[in-house]
Design an enzyme around this catalytic site. Sequence first.
Site, short mmCIF file in Angstrom:
data_model
loop_
_atom_site.label_atom_id
_atom_site.label_comp_id
_atom_site.label_asym_id
_atom_site.label_seq_id
_atom_site.Cartn_x
_atom_site.Cartn_y
_atom_site.Cartn_z
NE ARG A 133 -3.14 -2.26 2.42
CZ ARG A 133 -3.40 -3.79 3.07
NH1 ARG A 133 -1.96 -3.81 3.99
NH2 ARG A 133 -4.24 -4.24 3.67
CE LYS A 149 -6.48 -0.70 4.34
NZ LYS A 149 -7.19 -1.07 4.63
CG HIS A 151 -4.21 0.67 -3.76
ND1 HIS A 151 -4.09 0.62 -2.57
CD2 HIS A 151 -5.75 -0.28 -3.82
CE1 HIS A 151 -4.14 -0.21 -1.84
NE2 HIS A 151 -5.76 -0.95 -2.85
NE ARG A 157 -2.78 -3.32 -1.27
CZ ARG A 157 -2.34 -4.79 -0.07
NH1 ARG A 157 -1.35 -4.51 -0.20
NH2 ARG A 157 -3.00 -5.03 0.71
CG HIS A 159 -5.99 -8.82 1.33
ND1 HIS A 159 -5.98 -9.92 0.28
CD2 HIS A 159 -5.40 -7.78 0.76
CE1 HIS A 159 -6.05 -7.87 -1.23
NE2 HIS A 159 -6.13 -7.36 -0.27
CE1 TYR A 170 -6.14 -7.09 -6.54
CE2 TYR A 170 -5.89 -8.59 -4.72
CZ TYR A 170 -5.65 -7.37 -5.90
OH TYR A 170 -5.83 -6.68 -5.14
#
Length: 297
Positions: A147, A171, A243, A246, A269, A278
Amino acid sequence: MEWQQAIKGFKSYLKLEKSLSKNSIEAYSRDIDKLKQFAMQQMLDPEKITLQQLRQFLTWVAELGMIPSSQARILSGIKAFYKYLLAEDEIKADPSELLESPKIRRKLPDTLSKEEIDKLIAAIDLSRPDGQRNKAMLEVLYSCGLRVSELTELKISNLYLEIDFIKVLGKGSKERLVPIGSHAIKALQIWLNEVRVHIPIKKGEEDYVFLNRRGAHLSRIFVFMVIKQLAEQIGLKKKISPHTFRHSFATHLIEGGADLRAVQEMLGHESITTTEIYTHLDRNYLKSTIIQFHPRS
């Protein structure tokens, strides 16, 4: 419990117990503030709201013109809020438990082809000191699937280039180890050993990998601008951002046959369902996978 007190306590809960970022906490707070506005019209305190009233609130939000993804985010905030109230014994039952999420049509993210990534990186002027930095930035973005905030916060003390890994703070302050490829390592070493060493660094910024010419670590907006200018330079018509690198990282890995769980781990994730998007990006890839592996194909 009054709204102001409830929201203040909820923000502390998100920060201390859930370890959410400042941006995430503010987003949740804004969503609960909308619920407060709706409830105040009916003179309702947080603990007095029923399931039926929450459904009315979501209808009200939809009538304001909010798209389904925004409605779903608000619903997530409501559920977290009532989970907090339940934990604090402010309510005996959670009225949000049976709330249903609006149907969301997930927008597939834009991706760059390998050739487009090569063109973007090749367009960087390496005769300039910031050119070496920009090349290293893009190589790391694509090699590691970071990110933009993970890139700007990357520390020298978290580089383990001798074993081809970097440590990333993602995150919710969650750390993960991500492999880094040879192209990115080479670009990083040139930036660190030949260019960055000549920059006068601001106090407190010594450990940041990527610095501006004033010796301070880069902002997220700055990285956006670098990529936008390179896209314009090569005449790329796609609307891209950090992004996009990514997304491209994940797409190219899965198209190449990478394990979904491994990609999930590298992207940081929490849920495999986030990574699964994806697998829907390339219909030709799906078709070839069926032909290759299905016994009746």
